[in-house]
Design a protein around this motif. Sequence first.
Motif, PDB file in Angstrom:
ATOM      1  N   SER A  40       0.849  -1.183   0.000  1.00  0.00           N
ATOM      2  CA  SER A  40       0.000   0.000   0.000  1.00  0.00           C
ATOM      3  C   SER A  40       0.886   1.234   0.000  1.00  0.00           C
ATOM      4  N   TYR A  41       0.343   2.327  -0.505  1.00  0.00           N
ATOM      5  CA  TYR A  41       1.137   3.529  -0.712  1.00  0.00           C
ATOM      6  C   TYR A  41       0.338   4.749  -0.296  1.00  0.00           C
ATOM      7  N   GLU A  42       1.032   5.839  -0.022  1.00  0.00           N
ATOM      8  CA  GLU A  42       0.351   7.092   0.175  1.00  0.00           C
ATOM      9  C   GLU A  42      -0.270   7.507  -1.159  1.00  0.00           C
ATOM     10  N   PRO A  43      -1.365   8.293  -1.099  1.00  0.00           N
ATOM     11  CA  PRO A  43      -2.139   8.550  -2.316  1.00  0.00           C
ATOM     12  C   PRO A  43      -1.348   8.982  -3.538  1.00  0.00           C
ATOM     13  N   GLU A  44      -0.401   9.931  -3.383  1.00  0.00           N
ATOM     14  CA  GLU A  44       0.288  10.401  -4.587  1.00  0.00           C
ATOM     15  C   GLU A  44       1.073   9.288  -5.271  1.00  0.00           C
ATOM     16  N   THR A  45       1.633   8.345  -4.490  1.00  0.00           N
ATOM     17  CA  THR A  45       2.340   7.215  -5.077  1.00  0.00           C
ATOM     18  C   THR A  45       1.353   6.199  -5.629  1.00  0.00           C
ATOM     19  N   GLY A  46       0.274   5.960  -4.884  1.00  0.00           N
ATOM     20  CA  GLY A  46      -0.746   5.030  -5.345  1.00  0.00           C
ATOM     21  C   GLY A  46      -1.388   5.490  -6.639  1.00  0.00           C
ATOM     22  N   VAL A  47      -1.620   6.791  -6.772  1.00  0.00           N
ATOM     23  CA  VAL A  47      -2.183   7.340  -8.015  1.00  0.00           C
ATOM     24  C   VAL A  47      -1.315   6.960  -9.192  1.00  0.00           C
ATOM     25  N   ASN A  48      -0.013   7.151  -9.068  1.00  0.00           N
ATOM     26  CA  ASN A  48       0.892   6.920 -10.188  1.00  0.00           C
ATOM     27  C   ASN A  48       1.013   5.443 -10.515  1.00  0.00           C
ATOM     28  N   LYS A  49       0.990   4.573  -9.500  1.00  0.00           N
ATOM     29  CA  LYS A  49       1.056   3.141  -9.768  1.00  0.00           C
ATOM     30  C   LYS A  49      -0.230   2.685 -10.459  1.00  0.00           C
TER      31      LYS A  49
END
Length: 415
Positions: A40-49
């Motif tokens: 799991s990632y913080e939103p800005e990283t999750g958005v890009n993945k």
Amino acid sequence: MKKILLVLSGISILFFLSCSAHRSPAAVTEIEGGVSSILSYEPETGVNKFCMDLYGGQKDAAGNVLFSPFSIYTCMGMAYEGAKGATASEIQNVFHYQIDEAVRHESFDGMISTINAPGKQYQLSTSNNIWVEQTMPLLTLYSDVLTTYYHADSQNMDFLNSPEASRLYINTAVENQTAGIIKNLIPDGSVGSDTKLVLTNAIYFKADWLNQFDPNDTGMEDFYTQSGVTVTVDMMHKDLYRNIEDYYGAASVLELPYVDNEVSMFIFLPSNGQMAVLESRMTGDNVANWLSSRIKYTVGDTLVRLTLPKFSYSFDISLTEELKQMGMPTAFSPLADLSGINGSGGLMISDVVHKAFIEVGEIGTEAAAATGTIIRGTSWVITEPFSIDHPFIFAIVENSTNTILFMGKVNDPTL
């Protein structure tokens, strides 16, 4: 004077009353047991993945591609807040949401606050809305999370007796949130008397280039499409001092900042005929690592003779089948557990729709070359052409968080 105009539609998620029971607790427990092993990632990283995962399913389209990973990620995030068990596990796995609620909520709050921050020299705003059937009470906890951390506005609707009027009302709101660009987001027939909830996100962006193009330098030139057909397009020209960067040996990359240097368009230009090589390296991890490791805001000592086509197009898509194939079918089935929304469940997602629009052109007549000269200050000049005359990928990035706001591929600027 022409302006650069980028608009993302909101995406919408429609919930319908389920007619059968949820998955058994034993099956849910089996899936939930693997949650801790899911990255799991913080939103800005999750958005890009998520962006790169979704692009992987769209890259073979014959025409151009355009979507906003931020909008889709945010709207589905509001649904995820009400998901439980297997439904939550599958959504989390597809969107890479941060499992820690406190971290996730604070990060969404910060990301949305950054986008909606006042005092910018350009326009960038996002809106979240909860459109709920007036006879279905929302759990206070669910409503509070969406209004507090997603900055969402909530409004009761009469889907039961007036589904068509409700659909038109929502579409008008989204149209207003996108300066009149995105129309008819919720398609005809998608809202019925059994609709319980519609979630929407809209994002709107409008900015001047930091280095503006002179319309007098624009002329008709050839663009070589991926299919091998040559088309004639309006090509803009600009000399500017920038660094041409390398993306893992698969593309040359040029950053074109907008005013204030807070948002930039990155153009990934492969060698002619090598788009497949570039796309094979456009993974979430690769893009995240590349964005975080590069030196930002460098002007460089190379005088880039930029040739960029003007282009304008829209992209509409229902994401339902795509999201199922990516690994979250349960949310679209009667087995869905969205009981965190209303406390009793009986809800499922019926559709996820998305619309996007982009127009890129010349803006103003300001002298942009001064910026490049100040940084380098050398007495000699290297000149290098950057002619974008064949298919390319672009991403518009919020620079402080590296969040991808828009992503697209231009196969043919004339479409």
